[in-house]
Design an enzyme around this catalytic site. Sequence first.
Site, PDB file in Angstrom:
ATOM      1  N   GLU A 125      43.671  52.570  40.919  1.00 52.84           N
ATOM      2  CA  GLU A 125      42.694  52.501  39.779  1.00 52.84           C
ATOM      3  C   GLU A 125      42.540  53.967  39.313  1.00 52.84           C
ATOM      4  O   GLU A 125      42.874  55.070  40.158  1.00 52.84           O
ATOM      5  CB  GLU A 125      41.690  51.820  40.274  1.00 52.84           C
ATOM      6  CG  GLU A 125      41.872  50.201  40.241  1.00 52.84           C
ATOM      7  CD  GLU A 125      40.887  49.517  40.555  1.00 52.84           C
ATOM      8  OE1 GLU A 125      39.554  50.075  40.531  1.00 52.84           O
ATOM      9  OE2 GLU A 125      40.859  48.480  40.701  1.00 52.84           O
ATOM     10  N   HIS A 246      32.079  51.164  31.935  1.00 54.18           N
ATOM     11  CA  HIS A 246      33.472  50.865  31.953  1.00 54.18           C
ATOM     12  C   HIS A 246      34.548  51.267  30.755  1.00 54.18           C
ATOM     13  O   HIS A 246      33.940  50.468  29.810  1.00 54.18           O
ATOM     14  CB  HIS A 246      33.602  49.421  32.684  1.00 54.18           C
ATOM     15  CG  HIS A 246      35.197  49.261  33.324  1.00 54.18           C
ATOM     16  ND1 HIS A 246      36.140  49.230  32.377  1.00 54.18           N
ATOM     17  CD2 HIS A 246      35.359  48.999  34.479  1.00 54.18           C
ATOM     18  CE1 HIS A 246      37.272  48.676  33.446  1.00 54.18           C
ATOM     19  NE2 HIS A 246      36.721  48.979  34.635  1.00 54.18           N
ATOM     20  N   ARG A 295      37.143  57.310  35.493  1.00 47.60           N
ATOM     21  CA  ARG A 295      36.341  56.439  34.455  1.00 47.60           C
ATOM     22  C   ARG A 295      35.622  57.118  33.392  1.00 47.60           C
ATOM     23  O   ARG A 295      35.737  56.712  32.284  1.00 47.60           O
ATOM     24  CB  ARG A 295      35.510  55.495  35.299  1.00 47.60           C
ATOM     25  CG  ARG A 295      35.335  54.137  34.619  1.00 47.60           C
ATOM     26  CD  ARG A 295      34.864  53.323  35.734  1.00 47.60           C
ATOM     27  NE  ARG A 295      35.790  52.549  36.405  1.00 47.60           N
ATOM     28  CZ  ARG A 295      35.438  51.652  37.401  1.00 47.60           C
ATOM     29  NH1 ARG A 295      34.340  51.397  37.684  1.00 47.60           N
ATOM     30  NH2 ARG A 295      36.488  50.972  38.047  1.00 47.60           N
ATOM     31  N   HIS A 356      28.338  49.495  33.205  1.00 43.31           N
ATOM     32  CA  HIS A 356      29.014  48.779  34.245  1.00 43.31           C
ATOM     33  C   HIS A 356      28.523  49.027  35.866  1.00 43.31           C
ATOM     34  O   HIS A 356      28.281  47.958  36.461  1.00 43.31           O
ATOM     35  CB  HIS A 356      30.482  49.211  34.346  1.00 43.31           C
ATOM     36  CG  HIS A 356      31.234  48.567  35.275  1.00 43.31           C
ATOM     37  ND1 HIS A 356      31.792  47.150  35.441  1.00 43.31           N
ATOM     38  CD2 HIS A 356      32.312  49.339  36.434  1.00 43.31           C
ATOM     39  CE1 HIS A 356      32.424  46.950  36.601  1.00 43.31           C
ATOM     40  NE2 HIS A 356      32.952  48.307  37.115  1.00 43.31           N
ATOM     41  N   ARG A 391      30.972  56.999  39.777  1.00 46.77           N
ATOM     42  CA  ARG A 391      31.663  56.474  40.987  1.00 46.77           C
ATOM     43  C   ARG A 391      33.362  56.322  40.660  1.00 46.77           C
ATOM     44  O   ARG A 391      33.850  56.073  39.648  1.00 46.77           O
ATOM     45  CB  ARG A 391      31.022  54.925  41.050  1.00 46.77           C
ATOM     46  CG  ARG A 391      31.722  54.012  42.184  1.00 46.77           C
ATOM     47  CD  ARG A 391      31.012  52.826  42.338  1.00 46.77           C
ATOM     48  NE  ARG A 391      31.022  52.035  41.256  1.00 46.77           N
ATOM     49  CZ  ARG A 391      32.241  51.275  40.859  1.00 46.77           C
ATOM     50  NH1 ARG A 391      33.032  51.074  41.568  1.00 46.77           N
ATOM     51  NH2 ARG A 391      31.822  50.245  39.836  1.00 46.77           N
TER      52      ARG A 391
END
Length: 549
Positions: A125, A246, A295, A356, A391
Amino acid sequence: MVGRLAAAQPGWSVRADVVVVGSGIAGLTAALRLRGLVDKVLVVTKDVLDAGSTQWAQGGIAAALGPGDTPGQHERDTLVAGAGACDREAVRVLVTEGPDAVRELIALGTSFDLHPDGELSLTREGGHHRDRIAHAGGDATGAEIQRALIAAVARAPEIEVVEHALAVDLQLAGDGGVAGVTLHVMGEGRRDGVGAVRCRAVVLASGGLGHVYSQTTNPAVATGDGMALAYRAGAVLQDLEFVQFHPTVMWLGPHSRGQQPLISEAVRGEGAFLVDWEGRPFMQGVHPLADLAPRDVVAKAITRRMMATGHPHMWLDARHLGRSFWTSRFPTILASCRQHGIDPVTELVPVAPACHYASGGVATDVWGRSNVPGLYATGEVACSGVHGANRLASNSLLEGLVFSRRIAEVLPGELRPWTDPVADTREPVLVDGAGRPALQEEMTARAGVLRSAGGLMAALDTLAGISRLAGPTVDQDAWETTNLVTVSTLLAEAALLREETRGSHWREDFPERDDLDQSGHHEWWVENGELRHGFRPAVPTDLSAAGRP
Ligand code: SIN
């Protein structure tokens, strides 16, 4: 908003050595690990056991389990994503204890997806340089973990569970430490209404604050209750300005509110990419990892493109993955797209960033201890320091797992003696639940993806107005709205003070990162009924000792 939550006098009381508030991966891991080590563990949860965010986690759980991967490489990726705001020791704990913690989850009965040779199937990811995300049921990782944990709790008679129980406030002893919890239980028969649990420790694992915003991937229970409760009890909250948006949340139209469907980053991990309204891929050249950049980078690139073109969303192209891959690898997302009239096998999926994850929360040390004696925090409600300003994908399930295991190691040896709570003479506070939509609209518009001093000051004015709308009815809606006002206010205050752009905190009036003056943590706490603020400089992150990418 530093009083106590308005509630009736407790009508019943029980005792338990430890109360665990929350029933996702963090709460149930803590309860399972503590059983047998203390006399009685009581798990309380605001809804049913599987109503929290764990159940909704799609992508998976990150740990250095694959060939060639090492905790050092996982550490480096985590520190880079965290944009200089991670706590190095906490990250080391996370990545070194992570692989064992995941193996323990497997031993407990969690079925992760495997290759035909029996090895774990690992995916990638955003921000990861290795395939290190273990997943289950394709894209139903959280649901499988939650299932296995609930089954294990069902086999543990030493753990008592009370569902539909909102933790209203902590009861404190004369030394400021934990003496109990005030609960409100809906429909539990003999334990209906407001009650008191006398206890010697509380483990907060109540999740995040997604419903501060109008659109979030979080389920309805994520209203910042644990953070607000801890703050009212004198706990330090930190890094609240670092709220992760997100990048790829399905866009359902301008009027869609509440929980929105997530399109996991793992879809990009398997080759999907973002395109604009002309069909042009736009992540190439933005970051070396392109569509799999951290992200915050992807969310900002989408937002920039939306602002530049005036469109309310961008598109995710995953058509080339093909029908059979979609069906086997992403069955949950496929069903969710189809439920909303989109077939990702043949059509582009409209996506836009939405709230998110709260990277900040109740400040803890690497054993999950807060500054309030007897109060521990783990999972999204906590700020252990592993996430910094942004994160790394799939580190959140891992954080709950690792730090709950650590809490269970130290807590039994630190149990407080039974103490009587002192009378809580603070003013009762309660905000009218009717103020919630206005709060969410304001936070989304002015304290969301893109922020500025003017917007944040206006948001703080609006929040002050909402906080004066006294709640006529003492009910869950009013308690949650009061908690939302508390965490929103601290979040906006922290965002105003952070005059730079770092990780998920993006200021249009301060577009650069300022490592000279702003590397550190904004902390908030209540002392003698007053709001206090402090700034704790960060230890500079030296990546030279971390693993090679
Ligand atoms: C996702 O599947 O994209 C979300 C995973 C995460 O938030 O870590």
